[in-house]
Design a protein around this motif. Structure first.
Motif, PDB file in Angstrom:
ATOM      1  N   ASP A 218       0.809  -1.218   0.000  1.00  0.00           N
ATOM      2  CA  ASP A 218       0.000   0.000   0.000  1.00  0.00           C
ATOM      3  C   ASP A 218       0.846   1.273   0.000  1.00  0.00           C
ATOM      4  OD1 ASP A 218      -2.778   0.400  -0.183  1.00  0.00           O
ATOM      5  OD2 ASP A 218      -2.838   1.279   1.822  1.00  0.00           O
ATOM      6  N   TYR A 219       2.154   1.130   0.002  1.00  0.00           N
ATOM      7  CA  TYR A 219       3.053   2.282   0.099  1.00  0.00           C
ATOM      8  C   TYR A 219       2.900   3.205  -1.109  1.00  0.00           C
ATOM      9  CZ  TYR A 219       7.470   4.902   0.113  1.00  0.00           C
ATOM     10  OH  TYR A 219       8.414   5.892   0.080  1.00  0.00           O
ATOM     11  N   ASN A 220       2.708   4.470  -0.827  1.00  0.00           N
ATOM     12  CA  ASN A 220       2.583   5.494  -1.868  1.00  0.00           C
ATOM     13  C   ASN A 220       3.584   6.600  -1.563  1.00  0.00           C
ATOM     14  OD1 ASN A 220       1.924   7.473  -3.684  1.00  0.00           O
ATOM     15  ND2 ASN A 220      -0.177   7.763  -2.965  1.00  0.00           N
ATOM     16  N   PRO A 221       4.693   6.658  -2.307  1.00  0.00           N
ATOM     17  CA  PRO A 221       5.742   7.624  -1.971  1.00  0.00           C
ATOM     18  C   PRO A 221       5.302   9.079  -2.042  1.00  0.00           C
ATOM     19  CG  PRO A 221       6.140   6.615  -4.117  1.00  0.00           C
ATOM     20  CD  PRO A 221       5.022   5.857  -3.488  1.00  0.00           C
ATOM     21  N   SER A 222       4.225   9.348  -2.780  1.00  0.00           N
ATOM     22  CA  SER A 222       3.762  10.732  -2.898  1.00  0.00           C
ATOM     23  C   SER A 222       2.845  11.151  -1.753  1.00  0.00           C
ATOM     24  CB  SER A 222       3.034  10.937  -4.232  1.00  0.00           C
ATOM     25  OG  SER A 222       1.873  10.123  -4.291  1.00  0.00           O
ATOM     26  N   ALA A 223       2.452  10.190  -0.915  1.00  0.00           N
ATOM     27  CA  ALA A 223       1.563  10.509   0.204  1.00  0.00           C
ATOM     28  C   ALA A 223       2.343  11.237   1.301  1.00  0.00           C
ATOM     29  CB  ALA A 223       0.934   9.241   0.763  1.00  0.00           C
ATOM     30  N   LEU A 224       1.660  12.113   1.998  1.00  0.00           N
ATOM     31  CA  LEU A 224       2.282  12.881   3.063  1.00  0.00           C
ATOM     32  C   LEU A 224       2.787  11.948   4.168  1.00  0.00           C
ATOM     33  CD1 LEU A 224       2.819  15.803   4.055  1.00  0.00           C
ATOM     34  CD2 LEU A 224       0.641  15.676   5.278  1.00  0.00           C
ATOM     35  N   LEU A 225       4.056  12.098   4.542  1.00  0.00           N
ATOM     36  CA  LEU A 225       4.670  11.311   5.622  1.00  0.00           C
ATOM     37  C   LEU A 225       4.618   9.798   5.367  1.00  0.00           C
ATOM     38  CD1 LEU A 225       3.264  13.274   8.709  1.00  0.00           C
ATOM     39  CD2 LEU A 225       5.480  13.573   7.601  1.00  0.00           C
ATOM     40  N   ALA A 226       4.671   9.415   4.086  1.00  0.00           N
ATOM     41  CA  ALA A 226       4.538   8.004   3.727  1.00  0.00           C
ATOM     42  C   ALA A 226       5.583   7.137   4.427  1.00  0.00           C
ATOM     43  CB  ALA A 226       4.652   7.830   2.216  1.00  0.00           C
ATOM     44  N   ASP A 227       6.831   7.621   4.506  1.00  0.00           N
ATOM     45  CA  ASP A 227       7.891   6.818   5.096  1.00  0.00           C
ATOM     46  C   ASP A 227       7.782   6.698   6.614  1.00  0.00           C
ATOM     47  OD1 ASP A 227       8.936   6.331   2.637  1.00  0.00           O
ATOM     48  OD2 ASP A 227      10.579   7.770   2.786  1.00  0.00           O
ATOM     49  N   HIS A 228       6.898   7.480   7.211  1.00  0.00           N
ATOM     50  CA  HIS A 228       6.753   7.442   8.676  1.00  0.00           C
ATOM     51  C   HIS A 228       5.650   6.490   9.122  1.00  0.00           C
ATOM     52  CE1 HIS A 228       9.618  10.696   9.482  1.00  0.00           C
ATOM     53  NE2 HIS A 228       9.151  11.254   8.378  1.00  0.00           N
ATOM     54  N   ALA A 229       4.996   5.838   8.171  1.00  0.00           N
ATOM     55  CA  ALA A 229       3.891   4.936   8.538  1.00  0.00           C
ATOM     56  C   ALA A 229       4.373   3.846   9.492  1.00  0.00           C
ATOM     57  CB  ALA A 229       3.281   4.307   7.283  1.00  0.00           C
ATOM     58  N   PRO A 292      11.173  -6.503   0.243  1.00  0.00           N
ATOM     59  CA  PRO A 292      10.332  -5.330  -0.008  1.00  0.00           C
ATOM     60  C   PRO A 292      11.064  -4.119  -0.569  1.00  0.00           C
ATOM     61  CG  PRO A 292      10.938  -5.394   2.288  1.00  0.00           C
ATOM     62  CD  PRO A 292      11.544  -6.625   1.665  1.00  0.00           C
ATOM     63  N   TRP A 293      12.375  -4.226  -0.753  1.00  0.00           N
ATOM     64  CA  TRP A 293      13.186  -3.054  -1.082  1.00  0.00           C
ATOM     65  C   TRP A 293      12.789  -2.404  -2.396  1.00  0.00           C
ATOM     66  CZ3 TRP A 293      15.152  -2.442   3.431  1.00  0.00           C
ATOM     67  CH2 TRP A 293      15.460  -3.565   4.199  1.00  0.00           C
ATOM     68  N   SER A 294      12.392  -3.208  -3.389  1.00  0.00           N
ATOM     69  CA  SER A 294      12.082  -2.655  -4.712  1.00  0.00           C
ATOM     70  C   SER A 294      10.849  -1.764  -4.700  1.00  0.00           C
ATOM     71  CB  SER A 294      11.906  -3.777  -5.736  1.00  0.00           C
ATOM     72  OG  SER A 294      10.851  -4.639  -5.355  1.00  0.00           O
ATOM     73  N   ALA A 295      10.023  -1.847  -3.642  1.00  0.00           N
ATOM     74  CA  ALA A 295       8.860  -0.958  -3.541  1.00  0.00           C
ATOM     75  C   ALA A 295       9.274   0.475  -3.241  1.00  0.00           C
ATOM     76  CB  ALA A 295       7.903  -1.451  -2.459  1.00  0.00           C
ATOM     77  N   PHE A 296      10.546   0.673  -2.864  1.00  0.00           N
ATOM     78  CA  PHE A 296      11.016   1.988  -2.432  1.00  0.00           C
ATOM     79  C   PHE A 296      12.100   2.555  -3.346  1.00  0.00           C
ATOM     80  CE2 PHE A 296       9.336  -0.461   0.988  1.00  0.00           C
ATOM     81  CZ  PHE A 296       8.563   0.429   1.707  1.00  0.00           C
ATOM     82  N   GLY A 297      12.453   1.824  -4.393  1.00  0.00           N
ATOM     83  CA  GLY A 297      13.496   2.272  -5.303  1.00  0.00           C
ATOM     84  C   GLY A 297      14.332   1.091  -5.749  1.00  0.00           C
TER      85      GLY A 297
END
Length: 318
Positions: A218-229, A292-297
């Motif tokens: 469900d990770y969406n890099p454009s969402a606000l504070l996405a990496d802090h979920a 899961p790394w490829s979901a982030f780059g």
């Protein structure tokens, strides 16, 4: 079984430290199936290992005619299983590519799964392959009691598999992926299913990772504070619970469960629990998985960033 020390390079092979599987993969690439037969036959009583080995071998064999040739020359339950897995992968790849041949390939795969299931009825693996195919025809069985959104899906097929093996890892992951948005599901359904399935499992089961898999999906890099979920209390609690209850059992596994360890290490790293993440990374040794790394780059860059943050060695020049 410990994965061993890190010697400066990642090993991306899905066979990881299953040496017999790694050798079988080399033979399959060379067009030989004897060692594939041996590793599948040896795992007939260990459904988790059989599922994993058949999937890895199929990923190597899918671009050749080895599975068809083996089935024609020496038909049996292991040849039939590899053919079912290969046919499954081809159908899913065609579907993901939007190829109009996907329907015909899906029918071939379904027939191959049914044949393999008849030859070894107690083995859940052919049924798990059928479960993977359900994202193409989207069955809509009613959900059992206990799910907030009551999402329809291939519940009857899952129930059959769980009668053969109640905690089958791949079956649960395939079932969860049916509800992913990219396959026609929804975020609310995938959250609901992940929570439902993981809560059924023992605290010591890797199936407790399912909500963390849904979180990555469900990770969406454009969402606000996405990496802090991952820093939210519920996800910190989930990751630490898995670390305390499941992770200590990994030392007793026949082979290192690289993908499950990667999801746990990632969740702990994102939750800023570097000490625990470091232990999980250490247990993985050099072995790495793209998720899961490829979901982030770029997966290697993301893995290197996480390992470096935990004070661990990274590839030379990384």
């Amino acid at each position: 079984m410990a994965a061993g020390s890190f010697e400066g390079q990642y090993v991306w092979s899905p066979a990881a430290d299953d040496r017999a599987l790694a050798r079988a993969c080399m033979d399959v690439r060379a067009g030989r199936y004897l060692s594939a037969h041996e590793v599948l036959r040896e795992a007939r009583e260990d459904f988790e290992v059989r599922a994993h080995r058949s999937l890895v071998l199929a990923s190597v064999a899918a671009d050749s005619d080895l599975a068809e040739r083996w089935l024609a020359e020496e038909p049996g339950p292991d040849a039939a299983l590899l053919w079912a897995r290969v046919a499954m992968l081809r159908a899913l790849r065609m579907a993901d590519a939007g190829d109009r041949r996907q329907g015909a390939l899906a029918r071939i795969a379904q027939s191959a799964c049914e044949r393999a299931a008849k030859l070894l009825p107690e083995d859940p693996t052919p049924w798990v392959a059928q479960l993977a195919l359900t994202r193409l025809d989207r069955p809509q069985d009613p959900a059992p009691q206990g799910l907030l959104t009551a999402p329809a899906g291939p519940w009857y097929l899952l129930a059959h598999i769980l009668r053969l093996d109640p905690w089958h890892r791949e079956a649960h992951h395939r079932f969860l992926s049916f509800f992913f948005t990219r396959y026609g599901g929804s975020s609310s359904a995938s959250w609901d299913v992940a929570a439902f399935l993981s809560q059924r499992a023992p605290a010591t089961s890797p199936l407790r990772l399912l909500p963390l898999v849904a979180l990555v999906e469900d990770y969406n890099p454009s969402a606000l504070l996405a990496d802090h979920a991952w820093e939210q209390p519920q996800w910190i609690s989930a990751a630490l619970s898995i670390y305390h209850h499941w992770f200590p059992r990994v030392a007793g596994y026949r082979f290192t469960p690289v993908l499950d360890l990667a999801y746990l290490a990632h969740a702990l790293f994102m939750a800023k629990h570097e000490f625990e993440a470091r232990e999980v990374f250490t247990a993985m040794g050099p072995y790495a998985s793209r998720m899961p790394w490829s979901a982030f780059g770029d997966p290697e860059e993301q893995l290197t960033k996480a390992r470096r943050s935990c004070g661990l060695p990274v590839p030379h020049g990384g």
